[in-house]
Design a protein around this motif. Structure first.
Motif, PDB file in Angstrom:
ATOM      1  N   ALA A   1       0.339  -1.691 -16.677  1.00 45.85           N
ATOM      2  CA  ALA A   1       1.388  -2.557 -16.123  1.00 45.85           C
ATOM      3  C   ALA A   1       1.381  -2.480 -14.603  1.00 45.85           C
ATOM      4  CB  ALA A   1       2.753  -2.164 -16.672  1.00 45.85           C
ATOM      5  N   THR A   2       1.196  -1.283 -14.069  1.00 41.55           N
ATOM      6  CA  THR A   2       1.171  -1.104 -12.616  1.00 41.55           C
ATOM      7  C   THR A   2      -0.077  -1.738 -12.024  1.00 41.55           C
ATOM      8  OG1 THR A   2       2.407   0.952 -12.813  1.00 41.55           O
ATOM      9  CG2 THR A   2       1.247   0.595 -10.759  1.00 41.55           C
ATOM     10  N   MET A   3      -1.198  -1.611 -12.700  1.00 37.01           N
ATOM     11  CA  MET A   3      -2.456  -2.169 -12.212  1.00 37.01           C
ATOM     12  C   MET A   3      -2.374  -3.693 -12.135  1.00 37.01           C
ATOM     13  SD  MET A   3      -4.688   0.337 -11.725  1.00 37.01           S
ATOM     14  CE  MET A   3      -6.291  -0.383 -11.941  1.00 37.01           C
ATOM     15  N   ASN A   4      -1.608  -4.316 -13.014  1.00 34.19           N
ATOM     16  CA  ASN A   4      -1.494  -5.766 -13.046  1.00 34.19           C
ATOM     17  C   ASN A   4      -0.390  -6.291 -12.124  1.00 34.19           C
ATOM     18  OD1 ASN A   4      -3.555  -6.026 -14.896  1.00 34.19           O
ATOM     19  ND2 ASN A   4      -2.169  -5.738 -16.631  1.00 34.19           N
ATOM     20  N   ASN A   5       0.307  -5.410 -11.467  1.00 30.73           N
ATOM     21  CA  ASN A   5       1.406  -5.780 -10.592  1.00 30.73           C
ATOM     22  C   ASN A   5       0.857  -5.966  -9.176  1.00 30.73           C
ATOM     23  OD1 ASN A   5       3.535  -5.558  -8.699  1.00 30.73           O
ATOM     24  ND2 ASN A   5       4.763  -4.381 -10.154  1.00 30.73           N
ATOM     25  N   ALA A   6       0.987  -7.146  -8.627  1.00 30.18           N
ATOM     26  CA  ALA A   6       0.438  -7.438  -7.304  1.00 30.18           C
ATOM     27  C   ALA A   6       1.088  -6.599  -6.209  1.00 30.18           C
ATOM     28  CB  ALA A   6       0.612  -8.916  -6.988  1.00 30.18           C
ATOM     29  N   VAL A   7       2.293  -6.137  -6.422  1.00 29.84           N
ATOM     30  CA  VAL A   7       2.968  -5.312  -5.416  1.00 29.84           C
ATOM     31  C   VAL A   7       2.391  -3.909  -5.374  1.00 29.84           C
ATOM     32  CG1 VAL A   7       5.178  -4.281  -4.737  1.00 29.84           C
ATOM     33  CG2 VAL A   7       5.104  -6.636  -5.599  1.00 29.84           C
ATOM     34  N   THR A   8       2.128  -3.339  -6.544  1.00 30.51           N
ATOM     35  CA  THR A   8       1.700  -1.934  -6.593  1.00 30.51           C
ATOM     36  C   THR A   8       0.199  -1.746  -6.764  1.00 30.51           C
ATOM     37  OG1 THR A   8       2.116  -1.871  -8.972  1.00 30.51           O
ATOM     38  CG2 THR A   8       3.929  -1.197  -7.496  1.00 30.51           C
ATOM     39  N   ALA A   9      -0.552  -2.819  -6.981  1.00 25.61           N
ATOM     40  CA  ALA A   9      -1.994  -2.702  -7.203  1.00 25.61           C
ATOM     41  C   ALA A   9      -2.700  -2.105  -5.991  1.00 25.61           C
ATOM     42  CB  ALA A   9      -2.591  -4.063  -7.550  1.00 25.61           C
ATOM     43  N   ILE A  10      -2.213  -2.401  -4.802  1.00 26.38           N
ATOM     44  CA  ILE A  10      -2.753  -1.799  -3.582  1.00 26.38           C
ATOM     45  C   ILE A  10      -1.706  -0.808  -3.099  1.00 26.38           C
ATOM     46  CG2 ILE A  10      -3.448  -2.208  -1.185  1.00 26.38           C
ATOM     47  CD1 ILE A  10      -4.279  -5.045  -2.127  1.00 26.38           C
ATOM     48  N   PRO A  11      -2.072   0.457  -2.981  1.00 26.99           N
ATOM     49  CA  PRO A  11      -1.089   1.474  -2.584  1.00 26.99           C
ATOM     50  C   PRO A  11      -0.531   1.213  -1.187  1.00 26.99           C
ATOM     51  CG  PRO A  11      -3.170   2.484  -3.287  1.00 26.99           C
ATOM     52  CD  PRO A  11      -3.395   1.015  -3.214  1.00 26.99           C
ATOM     53  N   ALA A  12       0.689   1.651  -0.977  1.00 27.92           N
ATOM     54  CA  ALA A  12       1.309   1.566   0.348  1.00 27.92           C
ATOM     55  C   ALA A  12       0.532   2.456   1.316  1.00 27.92           C
ATOM     56  CB  ALA A  12       2.763   2.025   0.271  1.00 27.92           C
ATOM     57  N   ALA A  13       0.589   2.097   2.571  1.00 28.46           N
ATOM     58  CA  ALA A  13      -0.065   2.884   3.612  1.00 28.46           C
ATOM     59  C   ALA A  13       0.613   4.245   3.730  1.00 28.46           C
ATOM     60  CB  ALA A  13       0.015   2.151   4.946  1.00 28.46           C
ATOM     61  N   ASP A  14      -0.127   5.188   4.264  1.00 30.62           N
ATOM     62  CA  ASP A  14       0.413   6.497   4.598  1.00 30.62           C
ATOM     63  C   ASP A  14       1.619   6.288   5.525  1.00 30.62           C
ATOM     64  OD1 ASP A  14      -0.008   9.543   5.094  1.00 30.62           O
ATOM     65  OD2 ASP A  14       0.069   8.631   7.104  1.00 30.62           O
ATOM     66  N   SER A  15       2.617   7.112   5.424  1.00 34.50           N
ATOM     67  CA  SER A  15       3.844   6.951   6.212  1.00 34.50           C
ATOM     68  C   SER A  15       3.575   6.892   7.709  1.00 34.50           C
ATOM     69  CB  SER A  15       4.827   8.077   5.911  1.00 34.50           C
ATOM     70  OG  SER A  15       5.279   7.971   4.581  1.00 34.50           O
ATOM     71  N   ALA A  16       2.676   7.693   8.215  1.00 35.62           N
ATOM     72  CA  ALA A  16       2.379   7.677   9.654  1.00 35.62           C
ATOM     73  C   ALA A  16       1.735   6.353  10.061  1.00 35.62           C
ATOM     74  CB  ALA A  16       1.468   8.845  10.026  1.00 35.62           C
ATOM     75  N   VAL A  17       0.854   5.834   9.220  1.00 37.97           N
ATOM     76  CA  VAL A  17       0.217   4.541   9.500  1.00 37.97           C
ATOM     77  C   VAL A  17       1.259   3.428   9.428  1.00 37.97           C
ATOM     78  CG1 VAL A  17      -1.502   2.883   8.665  1.00 37.97           C
ATOM     79  CG2 VAL A  17      -2.046   5.329   8.713  1.00 37.97           C
ATOM     80  N   ALA A  18       2.126   3.477   8.419  1.00 40.37           N
ATOM     81  CA  ALA A  18       3.183   2.476   8.284  1.00 40.37           C
ATOM     82  C   ALA A  18       4.116   2.514   9.489  1.00 40.37           C
ATOM     83  CB  ALA A  18       3.964   2.703   6.990  1.00 40.37           C
ATOM     84  N   HIS A  19       4.487   3.714   9.921  1.00 36.15           N
ATOM     85  CA  HIS A  19       5.361   3.845  11.090  1.00 36.15           C
ATOM     86  C   HIS A  19       4.723   3.196  12.312  1.00 36.15           C
ATOM     87  CE1 HIS A  19       6.930   5.984  14.674  1.00 36.15           C
ATOM     88  NE2 HIS A  19       8.081   5.737  14.072  1.00 36.15           N
ATOM     89  N   ALA A  20       3.475   3.484  12.570  1.00 40.79           N
ATOM     90  CA  ALA A  20       2.773   2.919  13.733  1.00 40.79           C
ATOM     91  C   ALA A  20       2.697   1.397  13.631  1.00 40.79           C
ATOM     92  CB  ALA A  20       1.379   3.525  13.850  1.00 40.79           C
ATOM     93  N   HIS A  21       2.409   0.899  12.453  1.00 39.49           N
ATOM     94  CA  HIS A  21       2.309  -0.546  12.246  1.00 39.49           C
ATOM     95  C   HIS A  21       3.629  -1.247  12.530  1.00 39.49           C
ATOM     96  CE1 HIS A  21       1.424  -4.400  10.327  1.00 39.49           C
ATOM     97  NE2 HIS A  21       2.571  -4.265   9.696  1.00 39.49           N
ATOM     98  N   PHE A  22       4.703  -0.751  11.925  1.00 39.54           N
ATOM     99  CA  PHE A  22       5.997  -1.423  12.074  1.00 39.54           C
ATOM    100  C   PHE A  22       6.551  -1.266  13.485  1.00 39.54           C
ATOM    101  CE2 PHE A  22       5.915  -0.779   7.378  1.00 39.54           C
ATOM    102  CZ  PHE A  22       5.751  -2.120   7.067  1.00 39.54           C
TER     103      PHE A  22
END
Length: 141
Positions: A4-25
């Motif tokens: 179910a998770t693999m077929n979910n477009a939101v969760t199929a690609i994992p979120a970025a590492d928190s440090a990478v996400a922080h820098a991006h935002f």
């Protein structure tokens, strides 16, 4: 990971590492601001930027963000900016998320070496937040 998770477009690609996400935002805020922040800054009386409505003069006259200056993106040239110090921050906006005029204006300003951000949402976002538009003729530049 479940099927179910693999077929979910939101969760199929994992979120970025928190440090990478922080820098991006954090970096995204170097390029954009929103209607609430613009409204609050304008209300302070010392916003620290010039708000440019980069739509046509006719659309500006029909309704624009109070305090904005009309300068259609295709007319952003150095001679139109001569009255502003080189370090003046410009914030561009257009009709809304369906319009790329704010981006086109920001590109022109950046090419001229001017600091620039985009007000995300444009007129659509401004109205969605419950803010009023001013109606008058464009400021002469």
């Amino acid at each position: 990971m479940s099927t179910a998770t693999m077929n979910n477009a939101v969760t199929a690609i994992p979120a970025a590492d928190s440090a990478v996400a922080h820098a991006h935002f954090l970096a995204s805020l170097q390029f954009e601001t929103d209607c609430w922040d613009v409204s609050s800054a304008l209300a302070s009386g010392t916003p620290g930027f010039v708000l440019l409505d980069v739509r046509s003069a006719a659309l500006f006259a029909q309704g624009h963000v109070p305090g904005a200056v009309s300068l259609p993106h295709g007319k952003i040239v150095e001679s139109k900016l001569g009255g502003y110090p080189l370090d003046t921050l410009f914030v561009t906006y257009c009709a809304g998320p369906h319009c790329n005029g704010a981006t086109r204006g920001a590109i022109r300003l950046a090419r001229l070496g001017r600091p620039v951000k985009i007000m995300i949402g444009g007129i659509t976002g401004w109205l969605d937040e419950g803010f009023e538009l001013a109606v008058n003729t464009p400021e002469a530049r």
